[in-house]
Scaffold this motif. Structure first.
Motif, PDB file in Angstrom:
ATOM      1  N   PRO A  67       9.829  29.556 -81.451  1.00 45.20           N
ATOM      2  CA  PRO A  67      10.627  30.727 -81.837  1.00 45.20           C
ATOM      3  C   PRO A  67      11.969  30.771 -81.120  1.00 45.20           C
ATOM      4  CG  PRO A  67       8.835  31.396 -80.383  1.00 45.20           C
ATOM      5  CD  PRO A  67       8.667  29.913 -80.631  1.00 45.20           C
ATOM      6  N   SER A  68      12.945  31.366 -81.772  1.00 51.31           N
ATOM      7  CA  SER A  68      14.275  31.532 -81.193  1.00 51.31           C
ATOM      8  C   SER A  68      14.169  32.214 -79.828  1.00 51.31           C
ATOM      9  CB  SER A  68      15.113  32.394 -82.142  1.00 51.31           C
ATOM     10  OG  SER A  68      16.374  32.630 -81.590  1.00 51.31           O
ATOM     11  N   GLY A  69      14.858  31.689 -78.849  1.00 45.91           N
ATOM     12  CA  GLY A  69      14.880  32.296 -77.519  1.00 45.91           C
ATOM     13  C   GLY A  69      13.839  31.744 -76.564  1.00 45.91           C
ATOM     14  N   ALA A  70      12.896  30.948 -77.087  1.00 47.69           N
ATOM     15  CA  ALA A  70      11.815  30.447 -76.221  1.00 47.69           C
ATOM     16  C   ALA A  70      12.336  29.366 -75.275  1.00 47.69           C
ATOM     17  CB  ALA A  70      10.676  29.896 -77.067  1.00 47.69           C
ATOM     18  N   PHE A  71      11.699  29.276 -74.120  1.00 51.13           N
ATOM     19  CA  PHE A  71      12.034  28.225 -73.148  1.00 51.13           C
ATOM     20  C   PHE A  71      11.413  26.914 -73.614  1.00 51.13           C
ATOM     21  CE2 PHE A  71      10.660  25.969 -69.167  1.00 51.13           C
ATOM     22  CZ  PHE A  71      11.934  25.527 -68.805  1.00 51.13           C
ATOM     23  N   ILE A  72      12.165  25.829 -73.475  1.00 48.50           N
ATOM     24  CA  ILE A  72      11.651  24.525 -73.905  1.00 48.50           C
ATOM     25  C   ILE A  72      11.300  23.675 -72.674  1.00 48.50           C
ATOM     26  CG2 ILE A  72      12.249  22.384 -75.114  1.00 48.50           C
ATOM     27  CD1 ILE A  72      13.803  24.312 -77.064  1.00 48.50           C
TER      28      ILE A  72
END
Ligand SMILES: C[S@@+](CC[C@H](N)C(=O)[O-])C[C@H]1O[C@@H](n2cnc3c(N)ncnc32)[C@H](O)[C@@H]1O
Length: 199
Positions: A67-72
């Motif tokens: 999802p948008s904004g998630a840490f990778i």
């Protein structure tokens, strides 16, 4: 904020986060309930290093939706002084090698610089290629130390099997210049060359 059970660090692209300060051992918050700890727990799952046909070299992709904004993951590596980075960049240029050195600029007036080189010791963050229209962005994140970690976050929703990439001179925190190496990102907004960080 949680999206489908996932802690989303940057909830909205319109909110221009410049850096993140996570809760740490000095906080009095309840760790099990704290929503301000993500980067300190390490990279997300289902990331895969692969041979990227687009970039004709290795890349990093996700095998699951992000999802948008998630840490990778972090862009982790050796921390360099300015003079050591300059020496290494000279050697890289002379030998036409891949350049993994990333310079993070904060506070444009005082020019706080963090320089990371994952070429010898690092993590999977080193496999993200540059795109002029990226699906990830990088942000300085402080957890237990004043020296920031370089966090890589989803800039938009990312589908399974998409290659992950960020703009090597992206955002307000970076002072980029074109380094003359042709860019293979193939985006409609491509500048034609890979930007490099000026030091
Ligand atoms: C941080 S590494 C990325 C991982 C690299 N592809 C590998 O195989 O290890 C950066 C290097 O990848 C290549 N690269 C990254 N983005 C590129 C792009 N948009 N176009 C062409 N080459 C790119 C360049 O050689 C660059 O110096």
């Amino acid at each position: 904020m949680r999206v489908k059970g996932e802690l989303v660090v940057i909830p909205n692209e319109s909110q221009q986060f410049r850096s993140i300060l996570e809760c740490n051992e000095l906080c009095e918050c309840q760790i099990s309930k704290c929503l301000n700890r993500r980067v300190q727990y390490g990279p997300r799952q289902k990331l895969e290093v692969f041979e990227s046909p687009l970039y004709k070299s290795k890349g990093l992709r996700t095998t699951a939706y992000i999802p948008s904004g998630a840490f990778i993951c972090e862009y982790a590596g050796e921390l360099l002084t300015l003079s050591e980075a300059q020496k290494r960049i000279q050697i890289i240029d002379e030998n036409c090698q891949m350049n993994y050195i990333l310079c993070l600029y904060e506070h444009s007036k005082t020019r706080l610089i963090t320089i990371v080189d994952p070429s010898k010791r690092g993590n999977i963050g080193r496999y993200l290629n540059h795109s002029c229209q990226p699906n990830c962005k990088i942000l300085p994140v402080r957890t237990n130390c004043p020296i920031p970690k370089i966090g890589i976050f989803a800039k938009r929703d990312i589908l399974a099997n998409e290659e992950l990439c960020f703009h090597y001179a992206g955002g307000d925190n970076y002072n980029g210049m074109l380094n003359g190496k042709p860019c293979l990102c193939g985006s409609t907004h491509c500048n034609g060359f890979i930007p490099n960080t000026q030091i």
